[in-house]
Design a protein around this motif. Sequence first.
Motif, PDB file in Angstrom:
ATOM      1  N   THR A   1      87.855 -32.417 -60.223  1.00  0.00           N
ATOM      2  CA  THR A   1      89.013 -31.787 -59.571  1.00  0.00           C
ATOM      3  C   THR A   1      88.584 -30.407 -59.270  1.00  0.00           C
ATOM      4  N   ARG A   2      88.029 -29.491 -59.983  1.00  0.00           N
ATOM      5  CA  ARG A   2      87.661 -28.301 -59.751  1.00  0.00           C
ATOM      6  C   ARG A   2      86.675 -28.164 -58.770  1.00  0.00           C
TER       7      ARG A   2
ATOM      8  N   LYS B   1      87.065 -28.320 -51.023  1.00  0.00           N
ATOM      9  CA  LYS B   1      88.417 -28.185 -50.315  1.00  0.00           C
ATOM     10  C   LYS B   1      88.634 -26.877 -49.479  1.00  0.00           C
TER      11      LYS B   1
ATOM     12  N   ALA C   1      88.196 -28.927 -55.648  1.00  0.00           N
ATOM     13  CA  ALA C   1      89.134 -27.708 -55.187  1.00  0.00           C
ATOM     14  C   ALA C   1      88.276 -26.637 -54.567  1.00  0.00           C
ATOM     15  N   ILE C   2      87.375 -26.261 -54.902  1.00  0.00           N
ATOM     16  CA  ILE C   2      86.504 -25.321 -54.394  1.00  0.00           C
ATOM     17  C   ILE C   2      85.958 -25.791 -53.095  1.00  0.00           C
TER      18      ILE C   2
END
Lengths: 249, 359, 299
Positions: free
Chosen positions: B7-8, B14, B11-12
């Motif tokens: 996810t992280r 995206k 997240a970066i």
Amino acid sequence: MSKILSVYTNKITKKFGSFTAVDNVDLEVYQGEIFGFLGANGAGKSTMIRMLCGLLTPSAGEAKVGGYDVYKESELIKKSIGYMSQKFSLYNDLTVAENIDFYGGVYSLNKRNIQEKKGEIAVELDLDRQMNRLTKDIPVGLKQKLALACAMLHDPGIIFLDEPTSGVDPKVRKDFWNIIYQLSEQGKTVFVTTHFMDEAEYCHRLSIMHQGKIIALDSPQNLKKKNEENSINDVFIKLIRSQIDADYQ
Amino acid sequence: MQIINKTRVFAIAKKEFFHIIHDTRSLIIVFLLPLIQLIMFGYALNTEIKNINLGISDNAKTEQSRALIKSFMGSDLYHVYSISNNSDDIHHAFLQKKVNAVLLISHDMRNLQLIIDGSDPNSASIIKNYISQTLSSGQSIIPIDIRTQLLFNPELKSSYFFVPGLIALILVMISALLTSISITREKENGTLEQLLISPLLPLEFILGKLLPYIFISMTIGFLILICGLLLFDVVFLGSAIAFTILSFVYVCTALSFGLMISTVSQTQMQAMLIALIFTMMPTLMLSGFMLPLESMPWLIRIISWIVPAKYFLKIARGLMIKGNNLTELLEPMLFLLGFTILLLSIAWNKFAKQMKELK
Amino acid sequence: MIKIESVSKSFGDILANDNISLIIEESQIVGLIGPDGAGKSTLMRQLCSLISPDLGHIEIDGLDTVKSQREVRTLVGYMPQRFSLYPDLTVEQNILFFAELFDVPIKERKDKLEKLYKFSNLKAFSKRQAGKLSGGMKQKLALSCNLIHTPKYLFLDEPTFGVDPVSRQEFWELIFQLRDEGITVFVSTPYLDEASVFDKLALIFNGRLIAYQQPSAILAAFPYQIFVLQSTHYDYFAQMANVVYLHLFNKNINIAFSTEPSEEQWQEWLDKRIILTYEKKKTTLEDVFLLQSKHSVEL
Ligand SMILES: Nc1ncnc2c1ncn2[C@@H]1O[C@H](COP(=O)(O)OP(=O)(O)OP(=O)(O)O)[C@@H](O)[C@H]1O
Ligand SMILES: [Mg+2]
């Protein structure tokens, strides 16, 4: 209220080269407290906060945040604190929604969770129609509140605010403090620095820092009583002035 | 070691992607710049000579010699002029730039003398090549022993050399630039601090930053390849899949290099300068793009071993002109892969140190 | 003297300044007060000829800011809201750079520098790189760079951003001293208690000038008596028709009525425990400000 320690330091020190920015500071802050961290410019407030958040390693001393050791358990600390820096911390070239998505992702919230939070923030800050605007285009005060909301996405128990109200207008400042009160009522610890002395009056307890050392620490009422002044502003000026005078001699 | 959280990383990635698409102007530049570079470099480096003004002095005037002249006239490469055998006249013709070369046919047809304008040695040697080719291909009648044999590039097109080189150059420049400023920007804006107090791991940050730029750099790679093929009419004998795989590796090397730069520079300006200097110079000088490596001093040849473009040049030339397949290009690919891993781990390490303690 | 005549300025479809007229006399400190985005910085930037008005015009000492831009710029000094320094130069190098830039005579420099160090407390840090200063120290350095030369008109946009109370006090002392020497200062600030000692205040809301008076006159013109209630019944008061001003702050309600409640009414509220206490409150500039700002959110 049984007192749970949120922040504990013992002789914590930070040196930059030969210059001591934080000098043997002892501090205890309890859960649910709004702790005002005052001090002159360059006194070492931001440095102290950055050590407590794990952004800087202390040069010496002991410190625990949320029960975790700042030297050994910084990963655990990171998950239990929120931090809003003196500098603006959102991405100006992203939209409001994208900023929330991003910080949600960094704290590995799942999609549904982020969506929920987004809804809450939209209602709370009346941001509904602003969600798809670029962050640089929304008013400063709103940005500041949004920054706080992003720092709170993962529901931390302790939150460090470094001059959150610098540069916002008096109305937004009041709104901001209303949020701080709410957080404290939810049992969150708020560790806040400010140069607005009226805000200092709203804190449960205050410390005043000068050249890396804490020179006074008490509730606003007691500080005023002890120093025989009517306002924290006067207390602050009196204490710091006498320190500066002492330094000159 | 802690486990990477998907996810992280996304997240970066995206977020990085949003930065890119919100900034339309930079986006256009990122895609337009390579094309402009391609066209500019392309026409500047184009050493092909289209019109050779060839003076011929036919002293034999036989059927054979006439046939020879005809073969020159038949090619659009040459403008053929007749010229007297007088050395003053010839000298004059050269001085006035009326001719680039003069061919003297002796009266007994035994002896052919070729005089070429040597003021531009580069074109001189090309002209020499062209003429000797015409001589050998057109006229077997004439017993001239021509040894020049050209492999892969029978027409001696210079575009065959510079188009792969340009792809190598542009890709490495743009890629390193993109990643190097993407981290320093966060340093300058103060947003990095916010990330440092989050549970984000250094490796997640590095990988997240890498992903969107791989996509962009690959797109640029294809763009210049296609434009190169269309504009400069180069062949592409290899497979598109091989090109995709191999340029992916190359792009990763360049992006990792950019990431490494961003760990050592404090400002976007610094990062940009370092990225440009350390990609452009070695690629132009030490990759075999402009100057053949074989003729360089040994020290330079050794240094050239760490220039990634050298390997990609092999790959690109191999794919386009020779029609090499993946296995034939395994060696340069492994080199690039090695560089990528090395650079990435340096970037990761340095960044992890910085994350521990912010400067 | 500064003459602002019917100045309007818009950016896209946002009207930042809407028909503003005011006159600033010499040797005065005039405060510019208003919420974020009210158009304060826009007005300041027009005053120092950085941008020109869409409509109307501005004269400084009889010089039009658009037509005589160069002359105007020699008269004015301007410190923008976020003034950036050279982070790689030391404190002293930064200040001296500006001294040279504005051609401050060498004889005066030392004297000025001392004065500025006194207010900023930066003397001990004069050899430190500006990038390594704390936030407030940077702001104080920015101020010092702007005050090293003394133009006739000084425009300061939130100069005390992040500056601590002691330095702020010293800073205003310095500014008042400059005023007494004949300099005119036009300054925006979010510290309303500090603004209450300025000569005049200009209140800007939504691009419009809604008041331009002495602080005491502004306070006197406040039409209502404000009460502080200790009460949690915000909603009860929010729906009352004659409430003209209502603000919740940490279990205290600040309230004003168009017609003040009678003694019996107060007693009733106390009896019903809708309120626990009530008292009259002296009007402050903050109340004036809060009454005017309806733009931001109520919690
Ligand atoms: N990286 C650094 N290198 C050298 N000195 C530093 C560094 N960071 C901070 N300092 C010094 O440490 C001291 C304390 O700085 P800090 O930012 O903690 O002050 P502060 O109390 O937050 O001040 P302010 O109210 O202005 O924000 C200052 O003198 C500053 O110059
Ligand atoms: Mg600070």
